[in-house]
Write a protein that holds these residues in place. Structure first.
Motif, short mmCIF file in Angstrom:
data_model
loop_
_atom_site.label_atom_id
_atom_site.label_comp_id
_atom_site.label_asym_id
_atom_site.label_seq_id
_atom_site.Cartn_x
_atom_site.Cartn_y
_atom_site.Cartn_z
N PHE A 132 0.82 -1.22 0.00
CA PHE A 132 0.00 0.00 0.00
C PHE A 132 0.85 1.27 0.00
CE2 PHE A 132 -3.75 -2.39 0.34
CZ PHE A 132 -3.53 -3.41 1.26
N VAL A 133 1.68 1.42 -1.03
CA VAL A 133 2.56 2.59 -1.09
C VAL A 133 1.73 3.86 -1.24
CG1 VAL A 133 4.60 1.46 -2.01
CG2 VAL A 133 2.83 2.20 -3.59
N GLN A 134 2.25 4.93 -0.67
CA GLN A 134 1.60 6.23 -0.83
C GLN A 134 2.47 7.18 -1.64
OE1 GLN A 134 0.49 6.50 3.62
NE2 GLN A 134 -0.85 7.91 2.58
N ASN A 135 3.80 7.07 -1.48
CA ASN A 135 4.70 7.98 -2.19
C ASN A 135 5.76 7.16 -2.93
OD1 ASN A 135 3.79 10.64 -1.07
ND2 ASN A 135 4.28 9.57 0.82
N ILE A 136 5.82 7.35 -4.26
CA ILE A 136 6.85 6.66 -5.02
C ILE A 136 7.52 7.65 -5.97
CG2 ILE A 136 5.67 4.43 -4.93
CD1 ILE A 136 4.86 4.80 -7.83
N ALA A 137 8.80 7.39 -6.29
CA ALA A 137 9.51 8.20 -7.27
C ALA A 137 9.66 7.35 -8.52
CB ALA A 137 10.88 8.60 -6.73
N VAL A 138 9.30 7.93 -9.65
CA VAL A 138 9.44 7.22 -10.93
C VAL A 138 10.47 7.95 -11.77
CG1 VAL A 138 8.28 6.50 -13.04
CG2 VAL A 138 7.08 6.35 -10.86
N ILE A 139 11.44 7.21 -12.28
CA ILE A 139 12.50 7.80 -13.11
C ILE A 139 12.32 7.24 -14.51
CG2 ILE A 139 14.99 7.98 -13.43
CD1 ILE A 139 15.27 7.51 -10.39
N SER A 175 22.45 8.66 -20.52
CA SER A 175 21.34 8.12 -19.70
C SER A 175 21.80 7.53 -18.36
CB SER A 175 20.51 7.11 -20.49
OG SER A 175 21.27 5.97 -20.84
N PRO A 176 22.88 6.73 -18.31
CA PRO A 176 23.23 6.15 -17.01
C PRO A 176 23.54 7.22 -15.96
CG PRO A 176 24.45 5.08 -18.77
CD PRO A 176 23.81 6.25 -19.37
N GLY A 177 24.25 8.27 -16.39
CA GLY A 177 24.60 9.34 -15.47
C GLY A 177 23.37 10.07 -14.96
N GLN A 178 22.42 10.35 -15.86
CA GLN A 178 21.22 11.08 -15.46
C GLN A 178 20.36 10.23 -14.51
OE1 GLN A 178 18.96 12.79 -18.66
NE2 GLN A 178 20.74 13.87 -19.53
N ILE A 179 20.21 8.96 -14.84
CA ILE A 179 19.39 8.09 -13.99
C ILE A 179 20.04 7.96 -12.61
CG2 ILE A 179 18.42 5.78 -13.70
CD1 ILE A 179 18.40 5.55 -16.79
N SER A 180 21.36 7.81 -12.59
CA SER A 180 22.09 7.71 -11.31
C SER A 180 21.89 8.98 -10.49
CB SER A 180 23.58 7.50 -11.56
OG SER A 180 23.81 6.30 -12.23
N LYS A 181 21.97 10.12 -11.14
CA LYS A 181 21.79 11.40 -10.41
C LYS A 181 20.39 11.48 -9.84
CE LYS A 181 24.99 14.60 -12.55
NZ LYS A 181 25.23 15.45 -13.69
N ALA A 182 19.43 11.03 -10.61
CA ALA A 182 18.04 11.07 -10.12
C ALA A 182 17.86 10.16 -8.91
CB ALA A 182 17.08 10.67 -11.25
N ASN B 63 17.47 19.28 -12.24
CA ASN B 63 18.14 18.98 -13.50
C ASN B 63 19.12 17.84 -13.28
OD1 ASN B 63 19.39 18.93 -15.93
ND2 ASN B 63 20.07 21.05 -15.92
N PHE B 64 18.93 16.76 -14.04
CA PHE B 64 19.78 15.60 -13.83
C PHE B 64 20.84 15.45 -14.91
CE2 PHE B 64 17.35 14.58 -10.29
CZ PHE B 64 16.00 14.63 -10.60
N GLU B 65 21.05 16.51 -15.69
CA GLU B 65 22.04 16.39 -16.76
C GLU B 65 23.45 16.49 -16.22
OE1 GLU B 65 21.08 18.99 -19.99
OE2 GLU B 65 19.07 18.17 -20.14
#
Lengths: 371, 65
Positions: A132-139, A175-182, B63-65
């Motif tokens: 029963f999640v209430q808060n999730i982060a989607v990347i 993409s890998p760098g951006q996803i990792s940062k997120a 910003n994730f760039e």
């Protein structure tokens, strides 16, 4: 060509050329085959990138290398052109990834083996999904099919979920760098999220190659918040999926395992209610039985009591003086009315009263003798 | 932001009451009535939340760039 500019020293010429590169061509994206790959002193990576006609030297610090490279692999890289002080032209590589199925598969196998040995995919580290999640982060990427599918399924199935969406590139060298940062951002700045979900739809091996990047895989494994990765189609396996707490086959599958289905949930509530109602019926039935038994016991008690009382009544009645008189007995009293229970105390000449059932007789004592 | 008595907590309460009814303690009539009434409240609240709650999507402003 006649040059009319100022005369430069060699170092000045090298510096000017590098400044010109920086201004006019700060980075290039190049695809080619890797050759002469080596790592020097565990710190510096050197290799050549070549095609049929040309070769460029490449250099990078080893910590920038997030994917295994071998001679013969086809790669794409982003590099900064540079002329070294020794007059050698090279690319300082910022980002490199294998391209083409063969190279990608090879890199994948090498990295998978390495990370397995490091325990990155250890099943013992996997965490359960919160219920029963209430808060999730989607990347994911805005407008991408995978994200649209995920949103649609969550909205169809469940309610009350706050989705915090991080827009990133989900393919390409960046993409890998951006996803990792997120992922790092959510862990640090938004810890109220109970889950991090990384999704993208299907694609070629090249499209999904970013999800086999070592930095990204390790970032997923290190996330304090549990992770779900749903990338590609059912048959696609990426190292990012293996590192996640839960590996979903697709973005749609990710949505179905994260949230329950509302109608099934409603049925489950209804079933619980019915179960309890049935239990309450049993409780009341047994109460009724108990009350009935008690009533019977009480009834029986009073019946016995009344029976005893009747008996007592008859007994008491039998001691009624009137009944005794009716049977021919009489009561003896002194003249004052006091009942005589011991006639032996009578004196001769004393007047006594004799009460029979119908008469009161006054008499004089003539004689008293013992029987 | 989490709503008071969220669905997860409410469902857990309902599960606990259901388990209680399946235990030997449920022969206690007074306790059974109390638990049943509580369960009815929980069920009512759950159904109300399922009717009124909505999903919400917020874009992370970074910003994730």
């Amino acid at each position: 060509m006649i040059y009319t500019g100022e005369t430069l020293q060699v170092s000045e010429a090298v510096s000017l050329i590098n400044q010109t590169f920086e201004a006019a061509l700060p980075a290039v994206l190049v695809e080619g085959e890797v050759s002469s790959f080596k790592v020097s002193k565990g710190k510096w990576v050197f290799f050549d990138i070549k095609d049929e006609e040309s070769t460029i030297n490449c250099f990078m610090p080893v910590f920038h290398l997030k994917t295994p490279l071998e001679d013969g692999m086809t790669v794409k890289l982003v590099g900064e052109p540079k002329l070294t002080q020794w007059g050698r032209f090279s690319l300082t590589v910022k980002n490199v990834a294998p391209t083409g199925e063969g190279s990608i598969t090879k890199a994948y196998q090498i990295l998978k083996e390495k990370l397995e040995k490091e325990g990155i995919f250890d099943p013992g580290k996997k965490r359960m999904l919160p219920g029963f999640v209430q808060n999730i982060a989607v990347i994911s990427s805005e407008g991408a099919a995978g994200w649209e599918d995920f949103k649609r399924i969550v909205n169809d199935r469940w309610v009350g979920v706050n989705i915090n969406f991080a827009n990133v590139q989900v393919q390409g060298l960046a993409s890998p760098g951006q996803i990792s940062k997120a992922i790092d951002y959510v862990n640090k700045e938004m810890p109220e999220n109970e889950l991090i979900v990384i999704i993208r739809g299907g694609g070629s091996a090249d499209d999904l190659a970013g999800f086999n990047n070592e930095q990204l895989v390790k970032t997923i494994a290190a996330s304090k918040i549990p992770t779900v990765v749903g990338v590609g189609h059912e048959t696609d396996e990426t190292l990012a999926s293996l590192a996640a707490d839960v590996n979903a086959a697709t973005p749609t599958h990710a949505a179905t395992i994260i949230v329950p289905e509302i109608n099934e949930f409603r049925s489950s509530i209804e079933e619980s209610g019915k179960l309890m109602a049935r239990h309450m019926e049993l409780v009341f039935d047994s109460m009724q039985l108990l009350v009935s038994d008690s009533v019977n016991s009480i009834k029986s008690y009073f019946e016995d009591l009344f029976a005893n009382a009747e008996q007592m009544t008859r007994l008491i009645k039998s001691y009624n003086p009137k009944d005794i008189l009716n049977r021919g007995y009489s009561l003896l009293r002194r003249e004052g009315g006091q009942l005589l229970t011991s006639p032996a105390k009578l004196k001769v000449g004393e007047t006594v009263m004799i009460e029979t059932d119908k008469n009161n007789i006054s008499a004089e004592v003539k004689n008293v003798t013992k029987k | 932001m989490s709503q008071k008595n969220n669905i997860g907590d409410l469902y857990k309460q309902l599960e606990e009451i259901t388990e209680w009814f399946e235990s030997a303690e449920s022969k206690d009539v007074e306790a059974a009535i109390e638990k049943y009434e509580k369960a009815q409240e929980v069920i009512k609240e759950l159904n109300s939340q399922l009717k009124t709650l909505k999903n919400k999507i917020t874009k992370i402003d970074a910003n994730f760039e």
